[in-house]
Design a protein around this motif. Structure first.
Motif, PDB file in Angstrom:
ATOM      1  N   ASP A 156       0.820  -1.204   0.000  1.00  0.00           N
ATOM      2  CA  ASP A 156       0.000   0.000   0.000  1.00  0.00           C
ATOM      3  C   ASP A 156       0.858   1.260   0.000  1.00  0.00           C
ATOM      4  OD1 ASP A 156      -2.188  -1.607  -0.014  1.00  0.00           O
ATOM      5  OD2 ASP A 156      -2.864  -1.138   2.017  1.00  0.00           O
ATOM      6  N   GLU A 157       2.069   1.159   0.520  1.00  0.00           N
ATOM      7  CA  GLU A 157       2.968   2.308   0.507  1.00  0.00           C
ATOM      8  C   GLU A 157       3.274   2.746  -0.920  1.00  0.00           C
ATOM      9  OE1 GLU A 157       3.920   4.094   3.065  1.00  0.00           O
ATOM     10  OE2 GLU A 157       2.801   2.797   4.437  1.00  0.00           O
ATOM     11  N   ASP A 158       3.315   1.782  -1.839  1.00  0.00           N
ATOM     12  CA  ASP A 158       3.548   2.126  -3.249  1.00  0.00           C
ATOM     13  C   ASP A 158       2.363   2.898  -3.822  1.00  0.00           C
ATOM     14  OD1 ASP A 158       5.957   0.780  -3.088  1.00  0.00           O
ATOM     15  OD2 ASP A 158       5.132  -1.099  -3.880  1.00  0.00           O
ATOM     16  N   LEU A 159       1.158   2.501  -3.405  1.00  0.00           N
ATOM     17  CA  LEU A 159      -0.032   3.225  -3.866  1.00  0.00           C
ATOM     18  C   LEU A 159      -0.020   4.660  -3.357  1.00  0.00           C
ATOM     19  CD1 LEU A 159      -2.815   0.525  -3.275  1.00  0.00           C
ATOM     20  CD2 LEU A 159      -1.526   0.976  -5.364  1.00  0.00           C
ATOM     21  N   ILE A 160       0.286   4.825  -2.080  1.00  0.00           N
ATOM     22  CA  ILE A 160       0.313   6.154  -1.472  1.00  0.00           C
ATOM     23  C   ILE A 160       1.384   7.015  -2.131  1.00  0.00           C
ATOM     24  CG2 ILE A 160       0.754   7.410   0.673  1.00  0.00           C
ATOM     25  CD1 ILE A 160      -0.392   4.965   2.156  1.00  0.00           C
ATOM     26  N   ALA A 161       2.552   6.421  -2.398  1.00  0.00           N
ATOM     27  CA  ALA A 161       3.644   7.170  -3.030  1.00  0.00           C
ATOM     28  C   ALA A 161       3.262   7.640  -4.428  1.00  0.00           C
ATOM     29  CB  ALA A 161       4.896   6.300  -3.082  1.00  0.00           C
ATOM     30  N   SER A 162       2.357   6.897  -5.096  1.00  0.00           N
ATOM     31  CA  SER A 162       1.941   7.285  -6.446  1.00  0.00           C
ATOM     32  C   SER A 162       0.876   8.376  -6.433  1.00  0.00           C
ATOM     33  CB  SER A 162       1.409   6.066  -7.195  1.00  0.00           C
ATOM     34  OG  SER A 162       0.134   5.671  -6.701  1.00  0.00           O
ATOM     35  N   GLY A 163       0.402   8.747  -5.243  1.00  0.00           N
ATOM     36  CA  GLY A 163      -0.602   9.802  -5.131  1.00  0.00           C
ATOM     37  C   GLY A 163      -2.011   9.321  -4.887  1.00  0.00           C
ATOM     38  N   ILE A 164      -2.185   8.018  -4.763  1.00  0.00           N
ATOM     39  CA  ILE A 164      -3.513   7.467  -4.501  1.00  0.00           C
ATOM     40  C   ILE A 164      -3.837   7.586  -3.015  1.00  0.00           C
ATOM     41  CG2 ILE A 164      -4.918   5.365  -4.552  1.00  0.00           C
ATOM     42  CD1 ILE A 164      -3.200   4.437  -6.931  1.00  0.00           C
ATOM     43  N   LYS A 165      -5.017   8.075  -2.703  1.00  0.00           N
ATOM     44  CA  LYS A 165      -5.469   8.203  -1.315  1.00  0.00           C
ATOM     45  C   LYS A 165      -6.239   6.940  -0.921  1.00  0.00           C
ATOM     46  CE  LYS A 165      -4.236  12.614  -1.503  1.00  0.00           C
ATOM     47  NZ  LYS A 165      -3.040  13.159  -0.844  1.00  0.00           N
ATOM     48  N   ILE A 166      -5.718   6.201   0.029  1.00  0.00           N
ATOM     49  CA  ILE A 166      -6.403   4.998   0.504  1.00  0.00           C
ATOM     50  C   ILE A 166      -7.386   5.386   1.604  1.00  0.00           C
ATOM     51  CG2 ILE A 166      -6.123   2.784   1.656  1.00  0.00           C
ATOM     52  CD1 ILE A 166      -3.421   2.504   0.335  1.00  0.00           C
ATOM     53  N   VAL A 167      -8.633   4.968   1.449  1.00  0.00           N
ATOM     54  CA  VAL A 167      -9.682   5.256   2.431  1.00  0.00           C
ATOM     55  C   VAL A 167     -10.207   3.928   2.963  1.00  0.00           C
ATOM     56  CG1 VAL A 167     -11.971   6.236   2.824  1.00  0.00           C
ATOM     57  CG2 VAL A 167     -10.321   7.443   1.366  1.00  0.00           C
ATOM     58  N   TYR A 168     -10.175   3.760   4.271  1.00  0.00           N
ATOM     59  CA  TYR A 168     -10.639   2.522   4.894  1.00  0.00           C
ATOM     60  C   TYR A 168     -12.156   2.551   5.051  1.00  0.00           C
ATOM     61  CZ  TYR A 168      -5.700   1.954   5.931  1.00  0.00           C
ATOM     62  OH  TYR A 168      -4.350   1.843   5.819  1.00  0.00           O
ATOM     63  N   PHE A 169     -12.795   1.544   4.487  1.00  0.00           N
ATOM     64  CA  PHE A 169     -14.259   1.483   4.479  1.00  0.00           C
ATOM     65  C   PHE A 169     -14.672   0.223   5.222  1.00  0.00           C
ATOM     66  CE2 PHE A 169     -18.519   1.280   2.614  1.00  0.00           C
ATOM     67  CZ  PHE A 169     -18.855   2.626   2.565  1.00  0.00           C
ATOM     68  N   ASN A 170     -15.040   0.389   6.496  1.00  0.00           N
ATOM     69  CA  ASN A 170     -15.266  -0.752   7.382  1.00  0.00           C
ATOM     70  C   ASN A 170     -16.716  -0.867   7.848  1.00  0.00           C
ATOM     71  OD1 ASN A 170     -12.436  -1.501   7.440  1.00  0.00           O
ATOM     72  ND2 ASN A 170     -12.123   0.279   8.742  1.00  0.00           N
ATOM     73  N   ASN A 171     -17.653  -0.589   6.950  1.00  0.00           N
ATOM     74  CA  ASN A 171     -19.052  -0.626   7.374  1.00  0.00           C
ATOM     75  C   ASN A 171     -19.485  -2.005   7.848  1.00  0.00           C
ATOM     76  OD1 ASN A 171     -19.050  -1.751   4.737  1.00  0.00           O
ATOM     77  ND2 ASN A 171     -21.167  -1.124   4.418  1.00  0.00           N
ATOM     78  N   TRP A 172     -18.834  -3.051   7.359  1.00  0.00           N
ATOM     79  CA  TRP A 172     -19.231  -4.416   7.717  1.00  0.00           C
ATOM     80  C   TRP A 172     -18.945  -4.741   9.179  1.00  0.00           C
ATOM     81  CZ3 TRP A 172     -15.417  -8.232   8.852  1.00  0.00           C
ATOM     82  CH2 TRP A 172     -14.101  -7.800   8.682  1.00  0.00           C
ATOM     83  N   LYS A 173     -18.194  -3.892   9.873  1.00  0.00           N
ATOM     84  CA  LYS A 173     -17.904  -4.119  11.282  1.00  0.00           C
ATOM     85  C   LYS A 173     -18.885  -3.416  12.223  1.00  0.00           C
ATOM     86  CE  LYS A 173     -14.922  -6.111  12.755  1.00  0.00           C
ATOM     87  NZ  LYS A 173     -14.829  -7.546  13.112  1.00  0.00           N
ATOM     88  N   GLU A 174     -19.870  -2.708  11.661  1.00  0.00           N
ATOM     89  CA  GLU A 174     -20.859  -2.038  12.508  1.00  0.00           C
ATOM     90  C   GLU A 174     -21.776  -3.067  13.168  1.00  0.00           C
ATOM     91  OE1 GLU A 174     -21.064   1.073  13.367  1.00  0.00           O
ATOM     92  OE2 GLU A 174     -19.472   1.849  12.050  1.00  0.00           O
ATOM     93  N   GLN A 175     -22.431  -2.653  14.240  1.00  0.00           N
ATOM     94  CA  GLN A 175     -23.209  -3.574  15.059  1.00  0.00           C
ATOM     95  C   GLN A 175     -24.707  -3.565  14.768  1.00  0.00           C
ATOM     96  OE1 GLN A 175     -22.169  -3.232  19.252  1.00  0.00           O
ATOM     97  NE2 GLN A 175     -20.099  -2.604  18.698  1.00  0.00           N
ATOM     98  N   ASP A 176     -25.149  -2.756  13.812  1.00  0.00           N
ATOM     99  CA  ASP A 176     -26.552  -2.820  13.412  1.00  0.00           C
ATOM    100  C   ASP A 176     -26.673  -2.389  11.958  1.00  0.00           C
ATOM    101  OD1 ASP A 176     -27.167   0.109  13.245  1.00  0.00           O
ATOM    102  OD2 ASP A 176     -26.771   0.028  15.384  1.00  0.00           O
ATOM    103  N   LEU A 177     -27.811  -2.686  11.355  1.00  0.00           N
ATOM    104  CA  LEU A 177     -28.008  -2.425   9.935  1.00  0.00           C
ATOM    105  C   LEU A 177     -27.960  -0.942   9.605  1.00  0.00           C
ATOM    106  CD1 LEU A 177     -30.838  -4.991   9.063  1.00  0.00           C
ATOM    107  CD2 LEU A 177     -28.392  -5.176   8.573  1.00  0.00           C
ATOM    108  N   LEU A 178     -28.518  -0.098  10.457  1.00  0.00           N
ATOM    109  CA  LEU A 178     -28.487   1.340  10.191  1.00  0.00           C
ATOM    110  C   LEU A 178     -27.071   1.886  10.290  1.00  0.00           C
ATOM    111  CD1 LEU A 178     -31.755   2.553  11.964  1.00  0.00           C
ATOM    112  CD2 LEU A 178     -31.317   2.411   9.507  1.00  0.00           C
ATOM    113  N   GLY A 179     -26.273   1.350  11.210  1.00  0.00           N
ATOM    114  CA  GLY A 179     -24.874   1.764  11.299  1.00  0.00           C
ATOM    115  C   GLY A 179     -24.118   1.426  10.040  1.00  0.00           C
ATOM    116  N   ARG A 180     -24.377   0.267   9.468  1.00  0.00           N
ATOM    117  CA  ARG A 180     -23.740  -0.122   8.203  1.00  0.00           C
ATOM    118  C   ARG A 180     -24.154   0.817   7.080  1.00  0.00           C
ATOM    119  NH1 ARG A 180     -22.947  -6.506   7.316  1.00  0.00           N
ATOM    120  NH2 ARG A 180     -21.590  -6.857   9.101  1.00  0.00           N
TER     121      ARG A 180
END
Length: 390
Positions: free
Chosen positions: A182-206
């Motif tokens: 991932d460091e190579d991606l960041i060095a190329s200018g790509i912004k990595i965004v962590y999308f962790n909705n599957w770890k929420e504890q209810d459907l509305l949180g997801r």
């Protein structure tokens, strides 16, 4: 009580179409499309009501987006979002990643991310995805066929070189998919965004994680309206479920190589079942599932009349399901033909829409559970994602 789902979906479509028409669209210097000026609502205040994995702080000239390690308040990522064309703000943190809004191009690591993209009408910003054959959204599938959306991985692997060649401005992936590359991606200018909705504890949180995608594209008002419609419909369905005569016990899960994973008490599925007036076995005090023996599950669930389980593959017959394990026939639910799986919305390649659009239609997921457990409450309703094996 009758739920007016078609009306709410129609209203949502109207909101999306008005937003897309506002100010038109202009081709950006990169591949992809930059949103027209009138459709950008950067100043719209973003609130977080149900999700626990991120927070947003609204400032006059920028927004702070903080993402947390799942199940903790430890910071996993820190983003500063500001209007494109404006001077980049300065904050007292070396950890901040700066992102100009609206972002131009987007790549995603899995089809579940496409669900949020589709709700917000941002398919033209999407240029790459892992396993594109798994996508169900019709607009995105058309763009894949036209070569406008490229493959950047299969399964858990990702094509680092392909990503760098495409140079999407943003790449969505979950926190656990990160590698040293991932460091190579960041060095190329790509912004990595962590999308962790599957770890929420209810459907509305997801579902609320669609606001994260909205933040990057100035679609804050659209995301807010879409989420409020989901929330209203979900609460109406939960209120309807309260009219059930009793709580219906169900068996949940299946054997996997001799192990049965029982959900945690604070998992999203247990919360959704409770809202549908359904009960299932769970591990007290836990969020994640825990392994249990077949014998333990059999002893506690043998005589339950309904069985729900998540499946893989294209299985669509009860006989196929029973062939997975010769002991399944000894459960009453299997003998009486009441086995339900999340396989109703599959494309030709096996892509499951339950994991793509389902997270952003929590009201429909809840109504499916109500229909399965309390059919008398929704006599004219057809389940959207879950199907009965015959």
């Amino acid at each position: 009580m009758k739920l007016n789902v078609p009306l709410s979906l129609g209203a949502l479509a109207l909101v999306l179409s008005l937003s897309a028409c506002g100010g038109g669209q202009q081709r950006s210097q990169q591949s992809g499309v930059a949103l027209g000026g009138d459709s950008i609502d950067f100043a719209f205040p973003v609130t977080v009501e149900h999700a626990h994995g991120f927070t947003v702080t609204n400032h006059p000239e920028y927004k702070e987006l903080v993402m947390y390690q799942p199940g903790t308040r430890d910071t996993a990522a820190y983003y500063i979002l500001y209007p494109r064309g404006k001077e980049e703000p300065r904050v007292a943190s070396r950890l901040a990643t700066y992102l100009a809004v609206p972002a131009r191009t987007l790549a995603v690591s899995s089809s579940p991310h496409v669900g949020a993209v589709a709700v917000l009408g941002l398919q033209e910003q999407l240029v790459a995805i892992s396993d594109p054959e798994k996508v169900n959204d019709s607009i995105t599938r058309q763009r894949i066929q036209e070569g406008k959306v490229q493959r950047i991985g299969r399964g858990m692997s990702k094509d680092i070189e392909g990503l760098i060649a495409l140079r999407p401005e943003i790449y969505l992936q979950d926190l656990y998919s990160g590698t040293e590359k991932d460091e190579d991606l960041i060095a190329s200018g790509i912004k990595i965004v962590y999308f962790n909705n599957w770890k929420e504890q209810d459907l509305l949180g997801r579902a609320e994680w669609l606001k994260v995608v909205g933040l990057f594209y100035g679609r804050n008002a659209v995301a807010d309206s879409a989420f409020r419609a989901m929330q209203t419909n979900y609460r109406a369905a939960a209120e309807l479920a309260k009219g059930a005569r009793e709580v219906t016990p169900v068996m949940y899960g299946l054997d996997y190589k001799g192990v049965w994973y029982v959900p945690g008490e604070h998992s999203y599925i247990v919360k959704a079942f409770a809202d549908a007036r359904v009960s299932c076995d769970f591990i007290p005090g836990q969020i994640d599932s825990r392994p249990s023996s077949f014998e333990y599950v059999f002893g506690r669930n043998r005589h339950k009349k309904i069985w729900l389980c998540l499946m893989t593959g294209k299985l669509d017959k009860l006989s196929d399901f029973l062939s997975l394990n010769e002991r399944y026939i000894h459960f009453d639910a299997a003998r009486e033909g009441q086995v339900w799986v999340d396989r109703k919305q599959l494309n030709r390649e096996g892509g499951n829409d339950f994991w793509e659009s389902g997270p952003y239609h929590p009201d429909l997921v809840l109504k499916d559970f109500i229909k399965i457990a309390h059919p008398e409450l929704l006599p004219g309703y057809e389940t959207r994602y879950w199907m009965l094996l015959r």
